[in-house]
Design a protein around this motif. Structure first.
Motif, PDB file in Angstrom:
ATOM      1  N   LYS A   1       0.831  -1.198   0.000  1.00  0.00           N
ATOM      2  CA  LYS A   1       0.000   0.000   0.000  1.00  0.00           C
ATOM      3  C   LYS A   1       0.866   1.248   0.000  1.00  0.00           C
ATOM      4  CE  LYS A   1      -3.844  -2.071   2.502  1.00  0.00           C
ATOM      5  NZ  LYS A   1      -4.637  -2.019   3.720  1.00  0.00           N
ATOM      6  N   LYS A   2       0.277   2.328  -0.442  1.00  0.00           N
ATOM      7  CA  LYS A   2       0.937   3.616  -0.433  1.00  0.00           C
ATOM      8  C   LYS A   2       1.354   3.950   0.985  1.00  0.00           C
ATOM      9  CE  LYS A   2       0.209   8.365  -1.964  1.00  0.00           C
ATOM     10  NZ  LYS A   2      -0.788   9.298  -2.510  1.00  0.00           N
TER      11      LYS A   2
ATOM     12  N   PRO B   1       0.367   6.127 -14.020  1.00  0.00           N
ATOM     13  CA  PRO B   1       0.790   6.957 -12.885  1.00  0.00           C
ATOM     14  C   PRO B   1       2.064   7.714 -13.232  1.00  0.00           C
ATOM     15  CG  PRO B   1       0.370   4.681 -12.221  1.00  0.00           C
ATOM     16  CD  PRO B   1       0.410   4.694 -13.715  1.00  0.00           C
TER      17      PRO B   1
ATOM     18  N   ALA C   1      -1.267   9.025  -9.405  1.00  0.00           N
ATOM     19  CA  ALA C   1      -1.838   7.672  -9.400  1.00  0.00           C
ATOM     20  C   ALA C   1      -3.327   7.652  -9.079  1.00  0.00           C
ATOM     21  CB  ALA C   1      -1.067   6.795  -8.416  1.00  0.00           C
ATOM     22  N   ALA C   2      -3.742   8.450  -8.086  1.00  0.00           N
ATOM     23  CA  ALA C   2      -5.149   8.445  -7.677  1.00  0.00           C
ATOM     24  C   ALA C   2      -6.064   9.023  -8.759  1.00  0.00           C
ATOM     25  CB  ALA C   2      -5.321   9.227  -6.377  1.00  0.00           C
TER      26      ALA C   2
ATOM     27  N   PRO D   1      -7.736   6.397 -12.361  1.00  0.00           N
ATOM     28  CA  PRO D   1      -9.050   5.763 -12.560  1.00  0.00           C
ATOM     29  C   PRO D   1     -10.137   6.731 -13.003  1.00  0.00           C
ATOM     30  CG  PRO D   1      -8.087   5.129 -10.443  1.00  0.00           C
ATOM     31  CD  PRO D   1      -7.263   6.253 -10.977  1.00  0.00           C
TER      32      PRO D   1
ATOM     33  N   LEU E   1      -3.123   0.528 -13.718  1.00  0.00           N
ATOM     34  CA  LEU E   1      -3.334   0.762 -12.286  1.00  0.00           C
ATOM     35  C   LEU E   1      -2.689  -0.328 -11.448  1.00  0.00           C
ATOM     36  CD1 LEU E   1      -7.192   1.386 -12.462  1.00  0.00           C
ATOM     37  CD2 LEU E   1      -5.477   3.146 -12.067  1.00  0.00           C
TER      38      LEU E   1
ATOM     39  N   ASN F   1      -4.541  -1.771  -5.516  1.00  0.00           N
ATOM     40  CA  ASN F   1      -5.461  -1.089  -4.602  1.00  0.00           C
ATOM     41  C   ASN F   1      -6.284  -0.022  -5.325  1.00  0.00           C
ATOM     42  OD1 ASN F   1      -2.946   0.384  -4.744  1.00  0.00           O
ATOM     43  ND2 ASN F   1      -3.660   1.653  -3.069  1.00  0.00           N
ATOM     44  N   TYR F   2      -5.693   0.699  -6.279  1.00  0.00           N
ATOM     45  CA  TYR F   2      -6.458   1.697  -7.024  1.00  0.00           C
ATOM     46  C   TYR F   2      -7.463   1.031  -7.956  1.00  0.00           C
ATOM     47  CZ  TYR F   2      -3.655   5.575  -5.315  1.00  0.00           C
ATOM     48  OH  TYR F   2      -3.052   6.515  -4.511  1.00  0.00           O
TER      49      TYR F   2
ATOM     50  N   GLU G   1     -10.382   0.183  -5.761  1.00  0.00           N
ATOM     51  CA  GLU G   1     -11.110   1.402  -5.411  1.00  0.00           C
ATOM     52  C   GLU G   1     -11.934   1.904  -6.591  1.00  0.00           C
ATOM     53  OE1 GLU G   1      -8.394   4.301  -3.898  1.00  0.00           O
ATOM     54  OE2 GLU G   1      -7.675   2.997  -2.291  1.00  0.00           O
ATOM     55  N   ALA G   2     -11.469   1.638  -7.801  1.00  0.00           N
ATOM     56  CA  ALA G   2     -12.182   2.082  -9.002  1.00  0.00           C
ATOM     57  C   ALA G   2     -13.300   1.125  -9.390  1.00  0.00           C
ATOM     58  CB  ALA G   2     -11.202   2.230 -10.156  1.00  0.00           C
TER      59      ALA G   2
END
Length: 271
Positions: free
Chosen positions: A2-3, A134, A182-183, A186, A197, A200-201, A204-205
């Motif tokens: 994770k980030k 990203p 990166a965020a 998406p 991606l 985790n992204y 989330e998308a």
């Protein structure tokens, strides 16, 4: 992994964790204390407890919400190991903090994938299509390597995990590589042909990594080998019987099956 957001535990929580680690030797040889991130690391460790009990070990897992203290408590000897980080972060931490932590075994990686934007198949790629990636150094390189692995571009020899768009030497379709934080990637799925991606992204998308990724990093890719999440221990402890037992169980077929069945491709066992 994770980030890395440094979210500190409360003083009371820290005191409780560190205060409960006093005393070594004797029965402690059969207790394995591991500091871990909640997801997926601690969840995977929980699955390892029964097999370790069969080997005569008691696994104690403590969840940390930051990415500094898990290394500090292993360096101090209060914990036997941690499970939350990949090798580049481990190496960077050692260099910055003067710690002496080493990789005792790679367990899983969280793959980058190519996902549909306005097009749903890589076979539909056309002249001038745009692909969002990203823009930070590590993640952009992983994205570009994945595009190269799938025949969309060619990077100059040796670019590796420091590659940028300036290292593209062949671009048959004259693709436009759109570099975004990166965020934000998406959020442009309706504006570009494809997006690249990390796991985790993607989740989330609303993407299913297993079902929606058009391609993703293989377990033998340069990125997977580099960014594998590891069991980290203090140098000299990697040969301890209980560390060997921990790594053996985490790399077992049973744990690999658990990872495969529960994380929808966002977490993949490392070979």
């Amino acid at each position: 992994m994770k980030k890395f957001l440094a979210v500190l535990l409360t003083g009371a929580a820290v005191a409780g964790v560190l205060g409960g680690c006093a005393g070594k030797g004797g029965a402690d040889d059969k207790v394995i204390k591991v500091a871990a991130s909640a997801t997926p690391h601690a969840e995977i460790l929980e699955q390892a407890k029964p097999a370790l009990e069969e080997k005569g070990y008691q696994l104690e897992v403590t969840i940390f919400d930051d990415y500094v203290q898990p290394n500090e408590v292993v360096e101090s000897g209060d914990f036997d190991a941690n499970y939350f980080q990949h090798i580049p972060y481990l190496d960077s931490f050692n260099a910055e903090k003067g710690t002496h932590l080493v990789n005792a075994g790679g367990i899983h990686y969280e793959p980058f994938g190519i996902y549909p934007g306005t097009k749903s198949s890589l076979g539909d790629v056309a002249e001038g299509d745009s692909i969002a990636v990203p823009n930070d150094t590590t993640n952009e390189a992983r994205a570009l390597l994945l595009l190269q692995d799938n025949g969309l571009i060619t990077l100059k020899d040796g670019a590796g995990l420091e590659a940028t768009v300036n290292d593209i030497v062949e671009n048959t379709y004259n693709l436009e590589i759109v570099e975004l934080e990166a965020a934000q990637v998406p959020r442009v799925v309706d504006e570009v042909a494809f997006v690249v991606l990390n796991g985790n992204y993607a989740l989330e998308a609303g993407y299913s990594v297993a079902k929606d990724a058009l391609a993703y990093e293989s377990s033998d890719s340069e990125a997977a080998k580099t960014y594998v999440n590891v069991i980290a221990v203090k140098e000299g402890s990697e040969g301890a019987d209980k560390i060997k037992a921990l790594v053996e169980v985490l790399k077992s077929d049973a744990i690999k099956s658990y990872i495969t069945e529960n994380y929808d491709g966002a977490v993949i066992p490392f070979a």
